[in-house]
Design an enzyme around this catalytic site. Structure first.
Site, mmCIF file in Angstrom:
data_model
loop_
_atom_site.group_PDB
_atom_site.id
_atom_site.type_symbol
_atom_site.label_atom_id
_atom_site.label_comp_id
_atom_site.label_asym_id
_atom_site.label_seq_id
_atom_site.Cartn_x
_atom_site.Cartn_y
_atom_site.Cartn_z
ATOM 1 C CB THR A 88 -0.926 0.026 1.227
ATOM 2 O OG1 THR A 88 -0.140 -0.143 2.412
ATOM 3 C CG2 THR A 88 -1.953 -1.103 1.149
ATOM 4 C CB THR A 109 7.497 2.129 3.588
ATOM 5 O OG1 THR A 109 6.696 2.877 2.665
ATOM 6 C CG2 THR A 109 8.969 2.313 3.245
ATOM 7 C CB SER A 110 2.679 0.860 4.650
ATOM 8 O OG SER A 110 1.599 0.527 5.516
ATOM 9 C CB SER A 111 2.155 -4.381 2.957
ATOM 10 O OG SER A 111 2.624 -5.099 4.086
ATOM 11 N NE ARG A 165 -0.775 3.891 4.723
ATOM 12 C CZ ARG A 165 -1.862 3.299 4.292
ATOM 13 N NH1 ARG A 165 -2.151 2.078 4.673
ATOM 14 N NH2 ARG A 165 -2.703 3.907 3.489
#
Length: 404
Positions: A88, A109-111, A165
């Site tokens: 993501t 760096t985000s998922s 986030r």
């Protein structure tokens, strides 16, 4: 493809199918966790994500294509309910999902972690009704929602270092009726306002166990986290915290990787050729070649973790036919080149990096090549020692935290 009037209808069927798929892997043993998977609408937490294209770009980098309901409803919903990790965010940059663009390369760096692993982490932490829980790494909020569904929102605290986030996750969580405690905070320091916790579960990896997490866990409580390093070896450990603030636990079987907490990411190492230029001209025969660490096997994965405990500041880089081991902290380096009779190694600097690696591999072989579950991690007064009855202890990197 035109969007249906009510995508929630399709999601119910897909959630049941995803629960069946996860159950086949032996993860959903607890009926309460299966009920949580069937109840939480994952698509609400992933309005957009990236999937890899079949082709690479002209530089050989992975091409990442955005997927949203507006671009392709069917693909978006099917992927949301697949047992797959959905990327993501890259390089800490929040995408504009109203006008997303194709990307080449970049560091995720985000998922939204694959659901089977999310449930596995919660189940392996031995969390139960009545426990207070700290989750490190809210991400999209899907894992948080599962915990709220399984427990109670009032018992769940989740922290995230990226405020954008967390804002998106909070919108999704509150929109689904979940009301956990959420905060922008660095997982290295836990979250004191809600401490102490019965369980701490991290959805990111650390080079060593942050001392704050031990201090924020009740005696008898447990911490489940993934340990990683700059050679990209990973190990999961379930620690039980004692009355005196020390902790002990065995490594868990199965290779699992999470994105590193951002302040523990590997530093830039520069040009490997510059490091190689300062090494002695005369090589020696290597007792072990680097293929033992680089093979696509569970044992190689395990060995990378053991080796990085012995050379915690080293990074392994392959350029052409040459393998480089570089330590940006001590200034040490080693290069390995393949010849007709095996591998040759040149090493220099205050630490003989490959000599240390060979010592660990020799000890591993002499011990009968033991699996991860035979190792115990002991954390005591700032010292973190990985032990096996037939191998010398390996120290994890020492981390210092202001105020502790």
């Amino acid at each position: 493809m035109a969007m249906p009037a009510d995508p929630e209808t399709d999601a119910v069927r897909l959630r049941e199918a995803m629960a069946d798929a996860v159950a086949q892997g032996g993860v959903l043993v607890d009926p309460a966790w299966r009920a949580a998977v069937e109840a939480v609408p994952r698509h609400r937490f992933v309005p957009g994500f990236y999937l890899p294209a079949d082709e690479r770009d002209g530089q050989g980098l992975t091409v990442w294509k955005p997927v949203t309901a507006e671009l392709d409803y069917g693909r978006w919903l099917a992927a949301a309910y697949s047992d797959t990790t959905l990327i993501t965010q890259f390089d800490g940059e929040e995408p504009d999902w109203k006008a997303p663009v194709v990307r080449s390369g970049g560091a995720p760096t985000s998922s939204s972690t694959l659901p089977s692993l999310v449930v596995r982490m919660w189940a392996d932490s031995e969390v139960a009704e009545g426990h207070t829980v700290l989750e490190i790494g809210t991400g999209t909020g899907y894992s948080t929602a599962l915990a709220c569904e399984r427990l109670d929102s009032g018992d769940v605290t989740s922290i995230e270092v990226d405020p954008r986030r967390l804002e998106a996750a909070a919108d999704a969580l509150y929109g689904c009726g979940y009301t956990p405690t959420l905060a922008v905070a660095d997982g290295l320091y836990g979250y004191w306002p809600e401490a102490r916790f019965d369980r701490i579960v991290a959805a990111c990896s650390f080079r060593s166990v942050p001392p704050a997490l031990l201090a924020q866990t009740r005696p008898g409580g447990k911490i489940l986290l993934t340990l990683s390093g700059w050679i990209y070896g990973y190990a999961r450990v379930l620690l039980t915290v004692a009355e005196d603030g020390t902790a002990e636990g065995a490594l868990l079987p199965g290779a699992v990787s999470f994105m590193a907490v951002r302040t523990h990411a590997a530093p830039a190492f520069g040009n490997p050729a510059h490091w190689a230029a300062g090494l002695p001209d005369k090589p020696r025969p290597a007792q072990h070649g680097p293929e033992r660490l680089m093979a696509a096997t569970d044992e190689a994965h395990h060995l990378r973790f053991l080796v990085q405990c012995g050379v915690p500041n080293a990074q392994l880089i392959t350029v052409g036919e040459v393998v480089h081991l570089v330590d940006v902290v001590s200034g040490s380096a080693a290069t390995l080149t393949s010849g007709d009779g095996g591998w040759d190694v040149c090493e220099g600097g205050p630490v003989r990096l490959w000599e240390r690696v060979e010592g660990i591999l020799d000890a591993f072989d002499a011990a009968g090549r033991p699996g991860p579950e035979t190792f115990v991690l002991r954390v005591c007064h700032g010292r973190q020692l990985l032990q096996h009855p037939k191998m010398p202890g390996l120290l994890l990197p020492n981390q210092t935290y202001t105020g502790l």
